[in-house]
Design an enzyme around this catalytic site. Structure first.
Site, short mmCIF file in Angstrom:
data_model
loop_
_atom_site.label_atom_id
_atom_site.label_comp_id
_atom_site.label_asym_id
_atom_site.label_seq_id
_atom_site.Cartn_x
_atom_site.Cartn_y
_atom_site.Cartn_z
N ASP A 284 14.05 5.04 13.93
CA ASP A 284 12.64 5.41 13.97
C ASP A 284 12.43 6.49 12.89
O ASP A 284 13.41 7.09 12.41
CB ASP A 284 12.32 5.98 15.36
CG ASP A 284 10.97 6.64 15.42
OD1 ASP A 284 9.99 6.02 14.98
OD2 ASP A 284 10.89 7.80 15.90
N ASP B 184 9.08 8.86 12.53
CA ASP B 184 8.33 10.06 12.96
C ASP B 184 8.98 10.68 14.19
O ASP B 184 9.11 10.03 15.23
CB ASP B 184 6.87 9.69 13.26
CG ASP B 184 6.17 9.22 12.00
OD1 ASP B 184 6.15 9.98 11.03
OD2 ASP B 184 5.67 8.07 11.99
N GLU C 176 4.98 14.91 13.05
CA GLU C 176 3.72 14.74 13.79
C GLU C 176 2.83 15.98 13.76
O GLU C 176 1.69 15.91 13.31
CB GLU C 176 4.00 14.32 15.25
CG GLU C 176 4.62 12.94 15.39
CD GLU C 176 3.69 11.79 15.01
OE1 GLU C 176 2.57 12.03 14.53
OE2 GLU C 176 4.12 10.63 15.18
N GLY D 97 0.56 4.52 16.36
CA GLY D 97 -0.29 3.91 15.34
C GLY D 97 -1.53 4.75 15.15
O GLY D 97 -2.21 5.12 16.11
N GLY D 98 -1.83 5.08 13.90
CA GLY D 98 -2.95 5.98 13.62
C GLY D 98 -4.31 5.41 13.97
O GLY D 98 -5.15 6.12 14.55
N GLU E 148 -4.97 3.04 16.15
CA GLU E 148 -4.98 2.94 17.61
C GLU E 148 -5.21 4.31 18.23
O GLU E 148 -5.91 4.45 19.23
CB GLU E 148 -3.64 2.36 18.09
CG GLU E 148 -3.38 0.92 17.70
CD GLU E 148 -2.83 0.74 16.28
OE1 GLU E 148 -2.79 1.73 15.51
OE2 GLU E 148 -2.45 -0.39 15.93
N ARG E 149 -4.63 5.36 17.61
CA ARG E 149 -4.75 6.72 18.13
C ARG E 149 -6.19 7.23 18.00
O ARG E 149 -6.70 7.89 18.90
CB ARG E 149 -3.77 7.64 17.39
CG ARG E 149 -3.65 9.02 17.97
CD ARG E 149 -2.42 9.73 17.40
NE ARG E 149 -1.21 9.02 17.74
CZ ARG E 149 -0.13 8.93 16.96
NH1 ARG E 149 -0.11 9.56 15.80
NH2 ARG E 149 0.91 8.24 17.34
N ALA F 264 -8.01 7.24 4.54
CA ALA F 264 -8.11 8.61 4.02
C ALA F 264 -6.99 9.47 4.58
O ALA F 264 -6.38 10.29 3.88
CB ALA F 264 -9.47 9.20 4.37
N LYS F 265 -6.70 9.27 5.86
CA LYS F 265 -5.60 10.04 6.49
C LYS F 265 -4.28 9.76 5.77
O LYS F 265 -3.50 10.69 5.51
CB LYS F 265 -5.52 9.67 7.98
CG LYS F 265 -4.39 10.35 8.72
CD LYS F 265 -3.24 9.39 8.97
CE LYS F 265 -1.99 10.09 9.41
NZ LYS F 265 -0.90 9.15 9.73
N ASN G 177 3.95 5.87 4.07
CA ASN G 177 4.40 7.15 4.65
C ASN G 177 5.92 7.22 4.70
O ASN G 177 6.50 8.29 4.51
CB ASN G 177 3.85 7.31 6.07
CG ASN G 177 2.33 7.36 6.11
OD1 ASN G 177 1.68 7.47 5.08
ND2 ASN G 177 1.77 7.28 7.30
C1 XBP Z 1 4.83 7.08 15.08
C2 XBP Z 1 3.41 7.02 15.21
C3 XBP Z 1 2.60 6.88 14.05
C4 XBP Z 1 2.21 8.13 13.30
C5 XBP Z 1 0.97 7.82 12.53
O1 XBP Z 1 5.42 6.49 16.21
O2 XBP Z 1 2.89 7.01 16.29
O3 XBP Z 1 1.45 6.31 14.53
O4 XBP Z 1 1.93 9.19 14.18
O5 XBP Z 1 1.21 6.82 11.62
P1 XBP Z 1 6.96 6.10 16.21
P2 XBP Z 1 -0.02 5.97 10.97
O6 XBP Z 1 7.70 7.31 15.77
O7 XBP Z 1 7.25 5.79 17.67
O8 XBP Z 1 7.15 4.91 15.33
O9 XBP Z 1 -1.22 6.86 10.98
O10 XBP Z 1 0.46 5.61 9.60
O11 XBP Z 1 -0.24 4.76 11.84
MG MG Z 2 9.07 8.51 16.82
#
Ligand code: XBP
Ligand code: MG
Length: 261
Positions: free
Chosen positions: A10, A12, A19, A53-54, A56-57, A85-86, A129
Site C-alpha cells: 500500500d 498512503d 494523509e 479514494g479522493g 469518493e471521500r 485540482a487536488k 501521486n
Molecule cells: C489511500 C486513500 C487515497 C488518498 C487520496 O488509501 O484513501 O484515497 O487519501 O488519494 P489506501 P486520491 O492507503 O488504503 O490505498 O485523492 O488520489 O484518490
Molecule cells: Mg493506506
C-alpha cells in the site's frame, strides 16, 4: 509450502505518512481555489479516511458533514474537477519534498530487491501521486523497481474491496499464496484478507485504533537498525525490524494457516 515471490505495498500511510500533511492540505487548497469555504481539519479528516479514494471521500463529506451544500447539476464533473485540482496541489507539494518515506521502507525495498523478490504496489490513490512520491524519495529509476503499480480508478471498487490486490496479482501472474502484503489501515487489511494475502501492518496516528484482525503482525513502523519497531499485536520472533527474513517467516506461517483453515 509455496515460496515467497512478491511483496505488495500500500502507499498512503504505509510507504509514507501522506494523509494528514499531504492529501488533506491538497484537498483544502483545491476547495479554496474553487471558492468553497470547506476546510478539512486534522480531526475531521480522520473520519473522512473511512472512505478510500479522493472523489469518493468528497462525496462522503457532503453526504455526512455538509448536507446543506447545494450540489450543481453536473455533480460528478464538479467532484472530478475538484479532485483534479487536488491532485495538482498534491503532486506539487510532493515534488517539493513535502513528505519522506517512513522509517525502514527504503531499507526493506532495497533488501527485498537484492533478495530477488518481486515488488508491487496496490493503492487507491491516483497513479501520478505514486509516481511523484517514489521519484522524489527514491529517484526516477525507482519506478522500475516495481513490476506492477496498481493505482486509482483502474478498478472501480476501491479498498476495502480486494479488487486492486487481485488486479496487481493478475498483472504479475501470481497467486496470493506466494505474495505478502503491507498495509496501514482497516480498509487495507479488509482488502488484503479478501484477496487471500498474509499481511503485515504498520500503524500511523490515524489508524492506531483500527481493527487489524487477521494481520500476521502489527507494528508501529518497519524499524531501522538502532530504531526497533514496537510490536502491537502478533509475535515478531525476536526480530527488531521488518526485514526479508521476518517477512519470509510470517509468510510461511500465514501460508500454513491458510492451508489448514
Ligand atoms: C489511500 C486513500 C487515497 C488518498 C487520496 O488509501 O484513501 O484515497 O487519501 O488519494 P489506501 P486520491 O492507503 O488504503 O490505498 O485523492 O488520489 O484518490
Ligand atoms: Mg493506506
Amino acid at each position: 509450502m509455496p515460496e515467497l515471490n512478491a511483496l505488495l505495498f500500500d502507499v498512503d500511510g504505509t510507504l509514507a505518512d501522506t494523509e494528514r500533511d499531504g492529501h488533506r492540505p491538497a484537498f483544502n487548497a483545491a476547495f479554496q481555489e474553487a471558492g468553497l469555504d470547506w476546510d478539512w481539519s486534522v480531526e475531521l479528516y480522520g473520519d473522512l479516511l473511512s472512505v478510500t479514494g479522493g472523489k469518493e471521500r468528497i462525496k462522503y463529506y457532503l453526504d455526512r458533514h455538509n448536507r446543506g451544500f447545494k450540489r450543481p447539476d453536473n455533480f460528478d464533473e464538479f467532484v472530478a474537477g475538484l479532485h483534479k485540482a487536488k491532485t495538482r496541489h498534491y503532486t506539487r507539494m510532493m515534488a517539493e519534498g513535502a513528505i519522506p518515506l517512513r522509517p525502514g521502507v527504503e531499507r526493506l525495498l532495497r533488501e527485498a530487491r537484492a533478495a530477488g523478490l518481486i515488488l508491487g504496489i496496490a493503492t487507491t490513490t491516483t497513479p501520478e501521486n505514486v509516481e511523484v512520491l517514489l521519484t522524489h524519495t527514491l529517484g526516477k529509476d525507482s519506478l522500475n523497481w516495481f513490476a506492477v503499480i496498481a493505482a486509482g480508478d483502474v478498478v472501480p471498487a476501491k479498498k476495502p474491496a480486494p479488487d486492486i490486490y487481485l488486479y496487481a496479482m493478475e498483472k504479475l501472474g501470481l497467486n496470493p499464496a506466494v505474495c505478502f502484503a503491507f498495509e496501514d489501515s482497516q480498509n487495507g487489511i479488509l482488502s488484503t484478507r479478501q484477496a487471500g494475502l498474509t499481511t503485515l501492518i504498520t500503524i500511523n496516528d490515524y489508524t492506531r485504533d483500527h481493527d487489524f484482525t487477521g494481520a500476521a503482525l502489527v507494528v508501529d513502523q518497519m524499524g531501522e537498525p538502532g530504531r526497533p519497531f514496537k510490536v502491537l499485536a502478533g509475535e515478531a520472533r525476536g526480530a527488531k525490524l521488518v526485514d526479508v527474513s521476518l517477512v519470509k517467516t510470517l509468510h510461511k506461517e500465514g501460508a500454513r494457516l491458510a492451508a489448514t483453515a
